[in-house]
Design a protein around this motif. Structure first.
Motif, short mmCIF file in Angstrom:
data_model
loop_
_atom_site.label_atom_id
_atom_site.label_comp_id
_atom_site.label_asym_id
_atom_site.label_seq_id
_atom_site.Cartn_x
_atom_site.Cartn_y
_atom_site.Cartn_z
N GLU A 155 0.84 -1.20 0.00
CA GLU A 155 0.00 0.00 0.00
C GLU A 155 0.88 1.25 0.00
O GLU A 155 1.73 1.41 0.87
CB GLU A 155 -0.91 0.01 1.24
N TYR A 156 0.65 2.12 -0.98
CA TYR A 156 1.42 3.36 -1.09
C TYR A 156 0.47 4.54 -1.25
O TYR A 156 -0.58 4.42 -1.88
CB TYR A 156 2.35 3.31 -2.31
N ASP A 157 0.86 5.69 -0.70
CA ASP A 157 0.10 6.92 -0.96
C ASP A 157 0.33 7.35 -2.40
O ASP A 157 -0.61 7.69 -3.12
CB ASP A 157 0.56 8.04 -0.01
N ASP A 158 1.58 7.33 -2.81
CA ASP A 158 1.97 7.65 -4.18
C ASP A 158 3.22 6.84 -4.46
O ASP A 158 4.29 7.13 -3.90
CB ASP A 158 2.24 9.15 -4.32
N LEU A 159 3.11 5.83 -5.30
CA LEU A 159 4.19 4.85 -5.49
C LEU A 159 5.53 5.52 -5.79
O LEU A 159 6.52 5.31 -5.08
CB LEU A 159 3.83 3.87 -6.62
N LEU A 160 5.58 6.31 -6.83
CA LEU A 160 6.86 6.90 -7.24
C LEU A 160 7.38 7.88 -6.19
O LEU A 160 8.57 7.86 -5.84
CB LEU A 160 6.71 7.59 -8.59
#
Length: 274
Positions: A155-160
């Motif tokens: 789970e990521y807020d914003d992957l990059l």
């Protein structure tokens, strides 16, 4: 863009191949294939003849849910292989895939030139200091958790953005200790879903902001064979296709099981841009 490997400057502004040699019984693709000196020597000779600049040796499988291996067992697996390869191929540039500072120390003493750490120093607080003390190039990879837990941490807020922040902190920590040569590995397949892996590959050129060389480790991984509904054994064609994308997006090193095909991709990519 160069790396200082045992006093030899290697120019990676032109992409290079890092051949994979797993001396483990349980790696996802070639586990158990190189369990003797003769098998290792034959495979390394083949990879060098096919165009590998670096050979990356791993003695601890980092596939999802991999079996934990003790430090002593990792050393017993890898140090004899390093010594045999250095003796047989005096000009070889060996990278050692380990997250343990103790293994890194012994590997460098035996002749290894690069340390490739899947945890970027998170799994051993002594790793960055060790790299600085021995002044060797350091590949830091993005991963969450451990090989045993990483697939539950996607789970990521914003992957990059999250990965770039991770690298920013790790780079700063390494530089503060005096680490000179750093290579970034975005960690395809490590704490990432298939969709996230493709998003990461598509945005690989965004890592240029770091002004550091990039390593792409996508060879025969699940993002390929699951997408194609096949197995690692039949994922070479898919690997080559994605290697070309990685090169287009700025990869400097292709870490590959199949050196000949990776080298051909680099050759064709070079021709495309000349």
């Amino acid at each position: 863009m160069t790396l200082n490997c045992n006093g030899k400057l290697v120019d990676i502004s032109s992409p290079k191949v890092m051949g994979i040699l797993n001396v483990t019984p349980d790696s996802f693709f070639d586990g158990g294939a190189y369990n003797s000196d003769s098998h290792c020597l034959k495979q390394v000779e083949k990879m060098l003849s096919e165009g590998a600049t670096f050979i990356d040796i791993g003695a601890y499988s980092s596939k999802p849910n991999a079996t934990t291996v003790s430090t002593n067992e990792e050393l017993e697996r890898i140090i004899p292989v390093i010594k045999v390869l250095v003796e047989s191929f005096p000009d070889i540039i060996l990278s050692v895939d380990t997250f343990r500072a103790e293994v890194a120390k012994h590997a460098i003493a035996a002749g290894a030139a690069i340390i490739n750490d899947i945890s970027a120093g998170h799994l051993d607080v002594n790793m960055l200091k060790t790299i600085a003390d021995y002044n060797v190039p350091y590949i830091m990879m993005h991963m969450r958790g451990t090989p045993q837990t990483m697939q539950q941490q996607t789970e990521y807020d914003d992957l990059l953005k999250d990965i770039l922040l991770y690298f920013s902190e790790r780079i700063q920590a390494a530089r503060a200790l005096g680490v000179n040569d750093i290579i970034l590995d975005p960690g395809f397949g490590f704490a990432k879903t298939t969709a996230q892996n493709f998003e990461l590959l598509n945005k690989l050129d965004d890592f240029k902001i770091t002004d550091l060389p990039l390593l792409a480790g996508i060879s025969r991984k699940s993002m390929i064979y699951k997408t194609l509904n096949t197995t690692p054994k039949y994922a070479l064609n898919g690997t080559t296709a994605l290697h070309m994308i990685a090169l287009e997006r700025g990869a400097h090193i292709l870490r590959a099981h199949d050196v000949k095909e990776a080298f051909e991709a680099i050759t064709l990519h070079h021709q495309l841009h000349t």
